[in-house]
Design a protein around this motif. Structure first.
Motif, PDB file in Angstrom:
ATOM      1  N   TRP A  36      -5.912   2.223 -11.314  1.00 22.74           N
ATOM      2  CA  TRP A  36      -4.642   2.217 -10.603  1.00 22.74           C
ATOM      3  C   TRP A  36      -4.156   0.784 -10.488  1.00 22.74           C
ATOM      4  O   TRP A  36      -4.930  -0.104 -10.113  1.00 22.74           O
ATOM      5  CB  TRP A  36      -4.796   2.827  -9.214  1.00 22.74           C
ATOM      6  N   PHE A  37      -2.903   0.592 -10.814  1.00 24.95           N
ATOM      7  CA  PHE A  37      -2.217  -0.679 -10.629  1.00 24.95           C
ATOM      8  C   PHE A  37      -1.057  -0.458  -9.673  1.00 24.95           C
ATOM      9  O   PHE A  37      -0.649   0.676  -9.423  1.00 24.95           O
ATOM     10  CB  PHE A  37      -1.671  -1.189 -11.973  1.00 24.95           C
ATOM     11  N   ARG A  38      -0.531  -1.537  -9.150  1.00 26.43           N
ATOM     12  CA  ARG A  38       0.664  -1.431  -8.330  1.00 26.43           C
ATOM     13  C   ARG A  38       1.560  -2.640  -8.581  1.00 26.43           C
ATOM     14  O   ARG A  38       1.095  -3.698  -8.981  1.00 26.43           O
ATOM     15  CB  ARG A  38       0.324  -1.320  -6.847  1.00 26.43           C
ATOM     16  N   GLN A  39       2.837  -2.422  -8.335  1.00 27.40           N
ATOM     17  CA  GLN A  39       3.803  -3.497  -8.493  1.00 27.40           C
ATOM     18  C   GLN A  39       4.823  -3.419  -7.378  1.00 27.40           C
ATOM     19  O   GLN A  39       5.540  -2.424  -7.247  1.00 27.40           O
ATOM     20  CB  GLN A  39       4.493  -3.423  -9.853  1.00 27.40           C
ATOM     21  N   ALA A  40       4.863  -4.468  -6.586  1.00 26.95           N
ATOM     22  CA  ALA A  40       5.832  -4.584  -5.505  1.00 26.95           C
ATOM     23  C   ALA A  40       7.058  -5.325  -6.024  1.00 26.95           C
ATOM     24  O   ALA A  40       6.952  -6.087  -6.999  1.00 26.95           O
ATOM     25  CB  ALA A  40       5.214  -5.322  -4.327  1.00 26.95           C
ATOM     26  N   PRO A  41       8.208  -5.154  -5.396  1.00 27.90           N
ATOM     27  CA  PRO A  41       9.417  -5.840  -5.852  1.00 27.90           C
ATOM     28  C   PRO A  41       9.214  -7.348  -5.911  1.00 27.90           C
ATOM     29  O   PRO A  41       8.702  -7.958  -4.961  1.00 27.90           O
ATOM     30  CB  PRO A  41      10.454  -5.463  -4.791  1.00 27.90           C
ATOM     31  N   GLY A  42       9.567  -7.929  -7.042  1.00 26.45           N
ATOM     32  CA  GLY A  42       9.475  -9.369  -7.208  1.00 26.45           C
ATOM     33  C   GLY A  42       8.083  -9.891  -7.460  1.00 26.45           C
ATOM     34  O   GLY A  42       7.879 -11.102  -7.520  1.00 26.45           O
ATOM     35  N   LYS A  43       7.108  -8.992  -7.608  1.00 23.27           N
ATOM     36  CA  LYS A  43       5.732  -9.420  -7.840  1.00 23.27           C
ATOM     37  C   LYS A  43       5.212  -8.871  -9.160  1.00 23.27           C
ATOM     38  O   LYS A  43       5.753  -7.911  -9.710  1.00 23.27           O
ATOM     39  CB  LYS A  43       4.841  -8.968  -6.682  1.00 23.27           C
ATOM     40  N   GLU A  44       4.145  -9.485  -9.631  1.00 26.66           N
ATOM     41  CA  GLU A  44       3.528  -9.017 -10.863  1.00 26.66           C
ATOM     42  C   GLU A  44       2.704  -7.749 -10.593  1.00 26.66           C
ATOM     43  O   GLU A  44       2.249  -7.514  -9.472  1.00 26.66           O
ATOM     44  CB  GLU A  44       2.622 -10.107 -11.443  1.00 26.66           C
ATOM     45  N   ILE A  69     -10.239   4.431  -2.086  1.00 22.17           N
ATOM     46  CA  ILE A  69     -11.345   5.008  -2.851  1.00 22.17           C
ATOM     47  C   ILE A  69     -10.782   5.653  -4.109  1.00 22.17           C
ATOM     48  O   ILE A  69      -9.898   6.512  -4.028  1.00 22.17           O
ATOM     49  CB  ILE A  69     -12.103   6.069  -2.038  1.00 22.17           C
ATOM     50  N   ILE A  70     -11.321   5.238  -5.262  1.00 23.81           N
ATOM     51  CA  ILE A  70     -10.936   5.849  -6.529  1.00 23.81           C
ATOM     52  C   ILE A  70     -12.021   6.847  -6.923  1.00 23.81           C
ATOM     53  O   ILE A  70     -13.214   6.587  -6.737  1.00 23.81           O
ATOM     54  CB  ILE A  70     -10.708   4.795  -7.635  1.00 23.81           C
ATOM     55  N   SER A  71     -11.594   7.986  -7.462  1.00 26.79           N
ATOM     56  CA  SER A  71     -12.558   8.998  -7.874  1.00 26.79           C
ATOM     57  C   SER A  71     -11.963   9.804  -9.028  1.00 26.79           C
ATOM     58  O   SER A  71     -10.773   9.694  -9.335  1.00 26.79           O
ATOM     59  CB  SER A  71     -12.916   9.919  -6.705  1.00 26.79           C
ATOM     60  N   GLN A  72     -12.816  10.611  -9.660  1.00 22.43           N
ATOM     61  CA  GLN A  72     -12.356  11.451 -10.748  1.00 22.43           C
ATOM     62  C   GLN A  72     -12.953  12.833 -10.595  1.00 22.43           C
ATOM     63  O   GLN A  72     -14.004  12.998  -9.969  1.00 22.43           O
ATOM     64  CB  GLN A  72     -12.775  10.855 -12.106  1.00 22.43           C
ATOM     65  N   TYR A  95       0.828   2.783 -10.385  1.00 22.26           N
ATOM     66  CA  TYR A  95       0.727   3.284 -11.747  1.00 22.26           C
ATOM     67  C   TYR A  95      -0.718   3.634 -12.085  1.00 22.26           C
ATOM     68  O   TYR A  95      -1.647   2.900 -11.744  1.00 22.26           O
ATOM     69  CB  TYR A  95       1.205   2.237 -12.747  1.00 22.26           C
ATOM     70  N   CYS A  96      -0.867   4.717 -12.798  1.00 20.92           N
ATOM     71  CA  CYS A  96      -2.155   5.099 -13.358  1.00 20.92           C
ATOM     72  C   CYS A  96      -2.220   4.559 -14.788  1.00 20.92           C
ATOM     73  O   CYS A  96      -1.202   4.552 -15.503  1.00 20.92           O
ATOM     74  CB  CYS A  96      -2.254   6.618 -13.356  1.00 20.92           C
ATOM     75  N   ALA A  97      -3.395   4.111 -15.203  1.00 24.92           N
ATOM     76  CA  ALA A  97      -3.560   3.571 -16.540  1.00 24.92           C
ATOM     77  C   ALA A  97      -4.911   3.984 -17.096  1.00 24.92           C
ATOM     78  O   ALA A  97      -5.861   4.202 -16.337  1.00 24.92           O
ATOM     79  CB  ALA A  97      -3.436   2.050 -16.525  1.00 24.92           C
ATOM     80  N   ALA A  98      -4.981   4.053 -18.422  1.00 29.98           N
ATOM     81  CA  ALA A  98      -6.223   4.454 -19.071  1.00 29.98           C
ATOM     82  C   ALA A  98      -6.411   3.673 -20.357  1.00 29.98           C
ATOM     83  O   ALA A  98      -5.440   3.281 -21.020  1.00 29.98           O
ATOM     84  CB  ALA A  98      -6.195   5.954 -19.373  1.00 29.98           C
ATOM     85  N   THR A  99      -7.678   3.451 -20.700  1.00 28.32           N
ATOM     86  CA  THR A  99      -7.977   2.717 -21.914  1.00 28.32           C
ATOM     87  C   THR A  99      -9.330   3.110 -22.474  1.00 28.32           C
ATOM     88  O   THR A  99     -10.208   3.554 -21.739  1.00 28.32           O
ATOM     89  CB  THR A  99      -7.951   1.201 -21.656  1.00 28.32           C
TER      90      THR A  99
END
Length: 124
Positions: A36-44, A69-72, A95-99
């Motif tokens: 999980w990522f996050r992006q606030a206004p004006g930030k990376e 807590i992250i889980s699957q 945002y959810c991301a996968a690789t």
């Protein structure tokens, strides 16, 4: 073709909780990391948490450690982010991301190939 779809965002009062979900569909491609990522206004965009799908180990950004807590699920089709003791500074699009790549750190957005569309979390 893989799709990641987030849900569970919304407005919440400070101190409250939310649970985000990220459901994958499409190709049965295997991932070694979901995050999980996050992006606030004006930030990376910043990494919040990641789970290594093989063994289930998890990592967290210092700013959320002890609160998130992250889980699957067992089918490895859905990843969750339980967010507790929310603060106004947690307000962001999540945002959810996968690789399947091992190149880069877990919090390096460039490591991730697949991204969801994002879900807004607003803490007031």
């Amino acid at each position: 073709h893989v799709q990641l779809v987030e849900s569970g965002g919304g407005p919440v009062q400070a101190g409250g909780s939310l649970r985000l979900s990220c459901e994958r569909s499409g190709s049965n491609a295997r991932f070694n990391t979901m995050a999980w990522f996050r992006q606030a206004p004006g930030k990376e965009r910043e990494g919040v948490a990641a789970i290594f799908t093989g063994g289930g180990s998890t990592v967290y950004a210092d700013s959320v450690k002890g609160r998130f807590i992250i889980s699957q699920d067992n089918a490895l089709s859905t990843v969750y982010l339980q967010m507790n003791s929310l603060k106004p500074e947690d307000t962001a699009v999540y945002y959810c991301a996968a690789t399947a790549s091992y190149v880069g750190s877990w919090y390096d957005s460039g490591r991730y190939v697949y991204w969801g569309q994002g879900t807004q979390v607003t803490v007031s």
